[in-house]
Design a protein around this motif. Structure first.
Motif, mmCIF file in Angstrom:
data_model
loop_
_atom_site.group_PDB
_atom_site.id
_atom_site.type_symbol
_atom_site.label_atom_id
_atom_site.label_comp_id
_atom_site.label_asym_id
_atom_site.label_seq_id
_atom_site.Cartn_x
_atom_site.Cartn_y
_atom_site.Cartn_z
ATOM 1 N N LEU A 170 0.966 -1.457 -0.013
ATOM 2 C CA LEU A 170 0.029 0.144 -0.428
ATOM 3 C C LEU A 170 1.132 1.434 -0.119
ATOM 4 O O LEU A 170 -0.177 2.480 0.565
ATOM 5 N N SER A 171 2.178 1.474 -0.656
ATOM 6 C CA SER A 171 2.904 2.184 -0.337
ATOM 7 C C SER A 171 2.970 3.212 -1.330
ATOM 8 O O SER A 171 2.698 3.093 -2.404
ATOM 9 N N LYS A 172 2.693 4.768 -0.942
ATOM 10 C CA LYS A 172 2.863 5.629 -1.910
ATOM 11 C C LYS A 172 3.547 5.790 -2.724
ATOM 12 O O LYS A 172 4.182 6.572 -3.851
ATOM 13 N N CYS A 183 1.621 2.740 -8.744
ATOM 14 C CA CYS A 183 0.897 1.421 -9.516
ATOM 15 C C CYS A 183 -0.393 1.902 -8.510
ATOM 16 O O CYS A 183 -0.545 3.282 -8.549
ATOM 17 N N SER A 184 -1.185 0.832 -8.197
ATOM 18 C CA SER A 184 -2.186 1.157 -6.878
ATOM 19 C C SER A 184 -2.229 0.177 -6.136
ATOM 20 O O SER A 184 -1.413 -0.739 -5.936
ATOM 21 N N PRO A 185 -2.939 0.595 -4.983
ATOM 22 C CA PRO A 185 -2.068 0.025 -3.474
ATOM 23 C C PRO A 185 -3.387 -1.414 -3.296
ATOM 24 O O PRO A 185 -4.328 -1.247 -4.715
ATOM 25 N N THR A 237 -5.169 7.967 2.457
ATOM 26 C CA THR A 237 -5.182 9.125 1.194
ATOM 27 C C THR A 237 -6.135 8.113 0.042
ATOM 28 O O THR A 237 -5.494 6.952 -0.026
ATOM 29 N N SER A 238 -6.076 8.791 -0.400
ATOM 30 C CA SER A 238 -7.415 7.608 -1.271
ATOM 31 C C SER A 238 -6.325 7.809 -3.017
ATOM 32 O O SER A 238 -5.702 8.952 -3.219
ATOM 33 N N ALA A 239 -6.644 6.852 -2.984
ATOM 34 C CA ALA A 239 -5.271 6.474 -5.007
ATOM 35 C C ALA A 239 -6.610 7.071 -5.881
ATOM 36 O O ALA A 239 -8.050 6.802 -6.158
ATOM 37 N N ASP A 240 -5.268 7.263 -6.322
ATOM 38 C CA ASP A 240 -6.359 7.730 -7.896
ATOM 39 C C ASP A 240 -6.464 6.475 -9.273
ATOM 40 O O ASP A 240 -5.641 5.240 -8.754
ATOM 41 N N SER A 241 -7.604 6.698 -9.846
ATOM 42 C CA SER A 241 -7.860 5.294 -10.623
ATOM 43 C C SER A 241 -6.207 5.120 -12.028
ATOM 44 O O SER A 241 -5.753 6.432 -12.125
ATOM 45 N N GLY A 242 -5.726 4.265 -11.643
ATOM 46 C CA GLY A 242 -4.815 3.782 -12.707
ATOM 47 C C GLY A 242 -4.269 2.771 -13.124
ATOM 48 O O GLY A 242 -5.810 1.868 -13.214
ATOM 49 N N HIS A 244 -3.434 -1.124 -12.487
ATOM 50 C CA HIS A 244 -3.685 -2.202 -11.571
ATOM 51 C C HIS A 244 -2.240 -3.136 -12.437
ATOM 52 O O HIS A 244 -3.253 -4.449 -13.105
ATOM 53 N N ALA A 245 -1.354 -2.981 -12.087
ATOM 54 C CA ALA A 245 -0.217 -3.672 -11.847
ATOM 55 C C ALA A 245 1.149 -3.665 -11.599
ATOM 56 O O ALA A 245 1.248 -2.533 -10.826
ATOM 57 N N HIS A 246 2.179 -4.965 -11.166
ATOM 58 C CA HIS A 246 3.123 -4.782 -10.604
ATOM 59 C C HIS A 246 3.720 -4.099 -11.678
ATOM 60 O O HIS A 246 4.035 -4.542 -12.943
#
Length: 246
Positions: A170-172, A183-185, A237-242, A244-246
């Motif tokens: 979950l790291s920004k 990527c995304s959390p 904080t909220s994650a922006d949509s984008g 979903h990938a490693h």
């Protein structure tokens, strides 16, 4: 994972690479692949100790990571920097945790993947990270690392996967790859190798609620990793949509 467990893994799994290989010249990338095609100098993968501890802890909510064991990368492999008390283990993955095939960024030193494992995953998934890392630091090529992991599996050097193993990512502040950055959390769940349809998982890059990771999955590690994207980073904080990938 306490010091005794880490020491046990070190003495057992790391025996595979006890003798360091000869250093290899680093080959630069080309127009098609701008990333190194062999391991860069070790200094490029290392971080300041305090900075790495903080980055590792950013993988999970503070309620978990503040009491977790933290491991950091040193010149001889991962070492325990902070002894925890809740059974979780946090570290920062390096680029060589990628899949062995179709992985142009396998040696990209910019890639940093903070992750926190729950106790079950710390006991049974973290050894994969430790073995891969020591193969890399021993100067092994990507192909040789693949064969080294196969040999470790055949010799029974990986603990049996425990039910309920999962991890937080979950790291920004992470940098998982050059395509999607942090990527995304997401949460990761580990099960024995099986058909992805058992969880209804879809390929990375789609908007499905459950995704199938491209690494492990029998190639060669006998683990399937399912990824579940979530809506918030570890700081709330909220994650922006984008992507979903490693």
């Amino acid at each position: 994972m306490n010091g005794k467990i880490v020491k046990t893994i070190t003495l057992g799994a790391f025996a595979l690479v006890a003798v360091l290989g000869a250093a290899r010249p680093v080959r630069a990338g080309d127009a098609k692949n701008p990333y190194p095609t062999t391991m860069a100098p070790i200094d490029q993968y290392l971080m300041g100790r305090d900075a790495e501890i903080a980055l590792a802890r950013s993988a999970a909510p503070p309620s978990i990571s503040q009491d977790a064991t933290v491991m950091v990368l040193g010149r001889q492999g991962y070492e325990t920097a902070v002894e925890g008390k809740n059974g979780f283990v946090c570290n920062v993955d390096r680029s060589w945790m990628d899949q062995f095939e179709n992985s142009p960024e396998f040696w990209n030193p910019k890639r940093l993947g903070p992750v926190c494992y729950n106790p079950q995953a710390a006991r049974t998934l973290l050894p994969i990270t430790l073995i891969r890392t020591n193969l890399a630091l021993a100067g092994k090529s990507k192909a040789e690392m693949n064969e080294g992991m196969k040999a470790a599996i055949e010799k029974g050097e990986l603990p049996a996967l425990e039910p309920g193993g999962m991890a937080y990512m979950l790291s920004k502040q992470g940098f998982l790859n050059s395509r999607c950055g942090n990527c995304s959390p997401h949460l990761m769940f580990y099960v024995p190798v099986k058909d992805a349809h058992t969880w209804g998982a879809a390929p990375l890059g789609t908007d499905a609620p459950v995704l199938l990771a491209t690494h492990f999955n029998g190639a060669p590690e006998p683990v399937t990793e399912f990824i579940v994207p979530v809506s918030e980073w570890s700081d709330g904080t909220s994650a922006d949509s984008g992507d979903h990938a490693h």
